[in-house]
Scaffold this motif. Sequence first.
Motif, PDB file in Angstrom:
ATOM      1  N   LEU A  92       0.831  -1.203   0.000  1.00 56.19           N
ATOM      2  CA  LEU A  92       0.000   0.000   0.000  1.00 56.19           C
ATOM      3  C   LEU A  92       0.864   1.251   0.000  1.00 56.19           C
ATOM      4  O   LEU A  92       0.667   2.165  -0.817  1.00 56.19           O
ATOM      5  N   ARG A  93       1.840   1.297   0.881  1.00 54.01           N
ATOM      6  CA  ARG A  93       2.708   2.476   0.972  1.00 54.01           C
ATOM      7  C   ARG A  93       3.534   2.664  -0.303  1.00 54.01           C
ATOM      8  O   ARG A  93       3.730   3.798  -0.755  1.00 54.01           O
ATOM      9  N   LEU A  94       3.993   1.574  -0.892  1.00 56.20           N
ATOM     10  CA  LEU A  94       4.740   1.674  -2.141  1.00 56.20           C
ATOM     11  C   LEU A  94       3.843   2.232  -3.247  1.00 56.20           C
ATOM     12  O   LEU A  94       4.258   3.124  -4.000  1.00 56.20           O
ATOM     13  N   GLY A  95       2.631   1.733  -3.342  1.00 56.97           N
ATOM     14  CA  GLY A  95       1.699   2.228  -4.348  1.00 56.97           C
ATOM     15  C   GLY A  95       1.375   3.693  -4.152  1.00 56.97           C
ATOM     16  O   GLY A  95       1.277   4.459  -5.120  1.00 56.97           O
ATOM     17  N   GLU A  96       1.220   4.108  -2.901  1.00 57.08           N
ATOM     18  CA  GLU A  96       0.967   5.527  -2.617  1.00 57.08           C
ATOM     19  C   GLU A  96       2.165   6.386  -3.021  1.00 57.08           C
ATOM     20  O   GLU A  96       2.004   7.469  -3.573  1.00 57.08           O
ATOM     21  N   THR A  97       3.357   5.885  -2.751  1.00 55.66           N
ATOM     22  CA  THR A  97       4.571   6.617  -3.116  1.00 55.66           C
ATOM     23  C   THR A  97       4.703   6.736  -4.631  1.00 55.66           C
ATOM     24  O   THR A  97       5.042   7.799  -5.146  1.00 55.66           O
ATOM     25  N   ILE A  98       4.429   5.650  -5.350  1.00 55.74           N
ATOM     26  CA  ILE A  98       4.506   5.676  -6.807  1.00 55.74           C
ATOM     27  C   ILE A  98       3.542   6.711  -7.379  1.00 55.74           C
ATOM     28  O   ILE A  98       3.876   7.454  -8.299  1.00 55.74           O
ATOM     29  N   ILE A 127      -6.987   0.067  -2.084  1.00 54.64           N
ATOM     30  CA  ILE A 127      -6.827  -1.248  -2.714  1.00 54.64           C
ATOM     31  C   ILE A 127      -6.039  -1.114  -4.013  1.00 54.64           C
ATOM     32  O   ILE A 127      -5.128  -1.907  -4.285  1.00 54.64           O
ATOM     33  N   LEU A 128      -6.355  -0.101  -4.793  1.00 54.92           N
ATOM     34  CA  LEU A 128      -5.636   0.121  -6.047  1.00 54.92           C
ATOM     35  C   LEU A 128      -4.163   0.440  -5.797  1.00 54.92           C
ATOM     36  O   LEU A 128      -3.289  -0.029  -6.533  1.00 54.92           O
ATOM     37  N   HIS A 129      -3.878   1.204  -4.756  1.00 55.56           N
ATOM     38  CA  HIS A 129      -2.484   1.516  -4.423  1.00 55.56           C
ATOM     39  C   HIS A 129      -1.725   0.249  -4.018  1.00 55.56           C
ATOM     40  O   HIS A 129      -0.569   0.049  -4.417  1.00 55.56           O
ATOM     41  N   ALA A 130      -2.359  -0.604  -3.220  1.00 49.56           N
ATOM     42  CA  ALA A 130      -1.710  -1.850  -2.799  1.00 49.56           C
ATOM     43  C   ALA A 130      -1.438  -2.746  -4.007  1.00 49.56           C
ATOM     44  O   ALA A 130      -0.362  -3.338  -4.130  1.00 49.56           O
ATOM     45  N   MET A 131      -2.398  -2.818  -4.923  1.00 50.26           N
ATOM     46  CA  MET A 131      -2.196  -3.619  -6.142  1.00 50.26           C
ATOM     47  C   MET A 131      -1.068  -3.042  -6.989  1.00 50.26           C
ATOM     48  O   MET A 131      -0.259  -3.793  -7.540  1.00 50.26           O
ATOM     49  N   LEU A 132      -0.995  -1.734  -7.081  1.00 52.13           N
ATOM     50  CA  LEU A 132       0.072  -1.094  -7.841  1.00 52.13           C
ATOM     51  C   LEU A 132       1.438  -1.400  -7.227  1.00 52.13           C
ATOM     52  O   LEU A 132       2.400  -1.680  -7.946  1.00 52.13           O
ATOM     53  N   GLY A 133       1.522  -1.369  -5.896  1.00 53.86           N
ATOM     54  CA  GLY A 133       2.777  -1.716  -5.217  1.00 53.86           C
ATOM     55  C   GLY A 133       3.195  -3.138  -5.529  1.00 53.86           C
ATOM     56  O   GLY A 133       4.369  -3.408  -5.815  1.00 53.86           O
ATOM     57  N   TRP A 134       2.231  -4.069  -5.518  1.00 54.04           N
ATOM     58  CA  TRP A 134       2.537  -5.461  -5.859  1.00 54.04           C
ATOM     59  C   TRP A 134       2.954  -5.578  -7.318  1.00 54.04           C
ATOM     60  O   TRP A 134       3.913  -6.282  -7.637  1.00 54.04           O
ATOM     61  N   LEU A 135       2.227  -4.912  -8.214  1.00 55.14           N
ATOM     62  CA  LEU A 135       2.571  -4.961  -9.643  1.00 55.14           C
ATOM     63  C   LEU A 135       3.975  -4.434  -9.912  1.00 55.14           C
ATOM     64  O   LEU A 135       4.650  -4.887 -10.831  1.00 55.14           O
TER      65      LEU A 135
END
Length: 171
Positions: A92-98, A127-135
């Motif tokens: 989640l935090r990675l996706g938010e940072t991206i 949820i979208l941010h967490a998915m983006l971090g995983w992607l």
Amino acid sequence: MRIPSLGGVCSWLHDKIIDPFLLILRRGTEPKQLAFSAALGTTLGIFPIVGVTVFLCGLAIPILGSRCHPPTVLLLNFVVTPIELSLVVPFLRLGETICGSSHFSLTSDALKKVFTGQASTQVLLTILHAMLGWLFVAPFILPLLYLLLFPCFKVLVRRFKPKEAQLRSEA
């Protein structure tokens, strides 16, 4: 050889993880296929939306066909569930940072807003941010795990090869 039981945990561990893993090794599957399948099961298993990982594996297995070993993919998906839960917030935090977004507040007040429906847009965005971090990290995790697991599976497959297969290879 069974480990002495500690309240049934060791017995459960043996029945659900170790015995199926040994059965997979004894079936004579190729180390490359096992390493790829274990890496795939792990990578899909840490997808940050709880409950979706089995469906992802269920989609990946028929798409990849003979390139993956379904029992290994599913076993590793099951094994990494605790890791999946621990990685939701980092993803989640990675996706938010991206995205350059502000951090979603993970407080009891935020949880109350989620349950009352006051934060539905924020939850969807989270949820979208967490998915983006995983992607973002999945393309690095899969090959790295494969490279780490392949030598291990080479040794394990050789070690746990059925006795009759060992005799045939020595002849």
